[in-house]
Design a protein around this motif. Structure first.
Motif, short mmCIF file in Angstrom:
data_model
loop_
_atom_site.label_atom_id
_atom_site.label_comp_id
_atom_site.label_asym_id
_atom_site.label_seq_id
_atom_site.Cartn_x
_atom_site.Cartn_y
_atom_site.Cartn_z
N ALA A 70 -25.54 8.03 -3.17
CA ALA A 70 -25.06 9.12 -2.30
C ALA A 70 -25.03 8.71 -0.84
N LYS A 71 -25.87 7.78 -0.44
CA LYS A 71 -25.90 7.33 0.96
C LYS A 71 -24.69 6.47 1.32
N THR A 72 -24.07 5.87 0.30
CA THR A 72 -23.01 4.90 0.56
C THR A 72 -21.62 5.40 0.20
N TYR A 73 -21.54 6.22 -0.84
CA TYR A 73 -20.22 6.62 -1.35
C TYR A 73 -20.05 8.14 -1.24
N SER A 114 -15.79 4.09 -7.84
CA SER A 114 -16.93 3.91 -6.92
C SER A 114 -18.21 3.58 -7.67
N ILE A 115 -18.42 4.22 -8.83
CA ILE A 115 -19.63 3.94 -9.61
C ILE A 115 -19.62 2.50 -10.12
N MET A 116 -18.45 2.04 -10.58
CA MET A 116 -18.38 0.66 -11.08
C MET A 116 -18.62 -0.35 -9.96
N ARG A 117 -18.03 -0.08 -8.79
CA ARG A 117 -18.24 -0.99 -7.67
C ARG A 117 -19.73 -1.02 -7.29
N PHE A 118 -20.34 0.16 -7.29
CA PHE A 118 -21.76 0.27 -6.93
C PHE A 118 -22.66 -0.47 -7.92
N LEU A 119 -22.37 -0.36 -9.21
CA LEU A 119 -23.25 -0.95 -10.24
C LEU A 119 -22.95 -2.42 -10.52
N ILE A 120 -21.73 -2.87 -10.21
CA ILE A 120 -21.36 -4.24 -10.57
C ILE A 120 -21.40 -5.20 -9.39
N ASN A 144 -26.72 -2.51 -3.16
CA ASN A 144 -27.49 -1.95 -4.27
C ASN A 144 -28.30 -3.09 -4.90
N PRO A 145 -29.62 -3.10 -4.72
CA PRO A 145 -30.42 -4.22 -5.24
C PRO A 145 -30.44 -4.30 -6.76
N SER A 146 -29.95 -3.26 -7.44
CA SER A 146 -29.90 -3.29 -8.90
C SER A 146 -28.49 -3.52 -9.44
N SER A 147 -27.52 -3.79 -8.57
CA SER A 147 -26.18 -4.11 -9.09
C SER A 147 -26.25 -5.45 -9.83
N PHE A 182 -18.35 14.45 -19.35
CA PHE A 182 -19.36 13.51 -18.84
C PHE A 182 -18.98 13.15 -17.41
N GLY A 183 -19.92 13.28 -16.51
CA GLY A 183 -19.64 12.97 -15.12
C GLY A 183 -20.11 11.57 -14.77
N TRP A 184 -19.30 10.83 -14.00
CA TRP A 184 -19.68 9.47 -13.62
C TRP A 184 -20.96 9.44 -12.80
N LYS A 185 -21.19 10.56 -12.06
CA LYS A 185 -22.40 10.63 -11.26
C LYS A 185 -23.65 10.50 -12.13
N ASN A 186 -23.53 10.97 -13.39
CA ASN A 186 -24.67 10.89 -14.31
C ASN A 186 -25.12 9.46 -14.55
N LEU A 187 -24.17 8.54 -14.48
CA LEU A 187 -24.52 7.14 -14.76
C LEU A 187 -25.47 6.59 -13.68
N ALA A 188 -25.21 6.95 -12.42
CA ALA A 188 -26.11 6.54 -11.33
C ALA A 188 -27.47 7.21 -11.47
N GLU A 189 -27.48 8.46 -11.94
CA GLU A 189 -28.75 9.17 -12.14
C GLU A 189 -29.57 8.53 -13.25
N ILE A 190 -28.90 8.17 -14.35
CA ILE A 190 -29.60 7.53 -15.47
C ILE A 190 -30.22 6.21 -15.02
N ALA A 191 -29.49 5.48 -14.17
CA ALA A 191 -30.01 4.21 -13.67
C ALA A 191 -31.08 4.40 -12.59
N GLY A 192 -31.31 5.66 -12.17
CA GLY A 192 -32.31 5.93 -11.13
C GLY A 192 -31.83 5.54 -9.75
N LEU A 193 -30.49 5.56 -9.53
CA LEU A 193 -29.94 5.06 -8.27
C LEU A 193 -29.09 6.12 -7.56
N ASP A 194 -29.21 7.38 -7.94
CA ASP A 194 -28.31 8.41 -7.42
C ASP A 194 -28.50 8.63 -5.91
#
Length: 330
Positions: free
Chosen positions: A59-62, A69-75, A80-83, A43-55
């Motif tokens: 990619a523009k920031t990290y 990086s994914i946890m920082r981005f999502l939390i 990120n307006p959806s963190s 399972f790739g962590w990148k998939n989590l951003a894709e599932i959230a529709g934020l990939d």
């Protein structure tokens, strides 16, 4: 009489609070899945951003998609307006302008949630144990806000707008958590694969607080077909997509000039009820969930146009800005 800008703030306050809770659920669900993955499954962590529709935004920031990086981005990432932090902050800003139409305790609860997330977001990104504790606390505090809202507010337009925002966001996030399975590459061993699929579906149900209800209403054994049907079509479970759409229909029936929105929502609920989910493999499920997310987005767009941005031929009424239009006269 409620102004359109007040109505829009209520709607977005509810969506942002629901999104914060469900992002916490999505992250916890992913962590459960990772703990259950055996050798050979990936399972790739990148998939989590894709599932959230934020990939694309990620990619523009990290430069690299790893757990940190994914946890920082999502939390905690405010860009990120959806963190979780950004959603709670937006909800707090919305609430600040709504004190006249909301219970006084609502502001105190949401402000308290904001202060908690601000203080603990960094710790949540540090390791999985602290992350679980912080995100679980976010979910519990959010539940307290929903309980206050449900138990103290009159069921007027204010209530219906909050309920609308909560249910459309909840339906969307249920499809995204369901989509987690499409991002996992399972091992070839059929015995291991079968056991793993069942365990991951258990984690998915647990992340939506649905496991016990599933076992009581559907089956003691967790099977893919049953779990998908339960989370999409079962009207008895409050987080199923069909139940959320039914709640939205009820809200629309009590609101002015909502015939088109009632029909749009009822049509989508009917399509979901009639769709055969028994033969969906991971790819077909992913495509179907993408379609549902798009149709929920169309309901959102129609709602925004109908109630919040209803300019007459693209021009606001003389002497009034868009936000000053009275909500009930749209």
């Amino acid at each position: 009489m409620m102004l359109a800008r007040v109505a829009e703030n209520l709607y977005w306050m509810a969506r942002n609070l629901e999104r914060a809770e469900n992002t916490a659920r999505l992250i916890n669900s992913t962590t459960y899945v990772l703990l259950d993955l055996p050798h050979g499954a990936t399972f790739g962590w990148k998939n989590l951003a894709e599932i959230a529709g934020l990939d694309d935004l990620f990619a523009k920031t990290y430069p690299e998609a790893n757990e940190e990086s994914i946890m920082r981005f999502l939390i905690e990432d405010e860009s990120n307006p959806s963190s979780i932090f950004a959603c709670v902050r937006y909800a707090r800003e919305n609430t600040r302008t709504l004190r006249e139409v909301l219970p006084a305790e609502m502001w105190e609860r949401i402000n308290s949630l904001y202060l908690y997330v601000r203080q603990n977001a960094q710790a949540a990104c540090r390791n999985r144990r602290e992350r679980y504790m912080v995100l679980n606390e976010v979910i519990q505090r959010r539940h307290a806000i929903v309980g206050l809202f449900s138990g103290t507010m009159p069921h007027d337009d204010t209530y219906q707008l909050i309920k609308l925002g909560r249910n459309i966001e909840r339906a969307d996030m249920t499809t995204r958590i369901l989509d987690l399975h499409s991002a996992i590459c399972f091992p070839d061993d059929s015995v291991v694969r079968e056991a793993l699929v069942e365990r991951i579906w258990m984690s998915t149900l647990e992340s939506l607080s649905a496991y016990q209800t599933y076992r009581r209403l559907v089956s003691m054994h967790v099977r893919s077909d049953d779990a998908i049907r339960f989370l999409l079509q079962d009207m008895r479970f409050p987080r199923s997509v069909s139940h959320c759409l039914s709640e939205m229909e009820t809200c629309f029936r009590l609101m002015p000039k909502s015939q088109q929105l009632q029909q749009l929502t009822a049509l989508l609920r009917l399509k979901i009820a009639q769709h055969d989910t028994s033969q969906l493999d991971a790819v077909a499920l992913h495509e179907y969930l993408d379609l549902l997310q798009k149709q929920l987005g169309e309901i959102h767009d129609a709602l925004m146009q109908n109630y919040f941005h209803a300019w007459q031929d693209g021009v606001p009424p003389p002497g009034k800005a868009q936000g000053e239009i009275e909500f009930a006269q749209q």
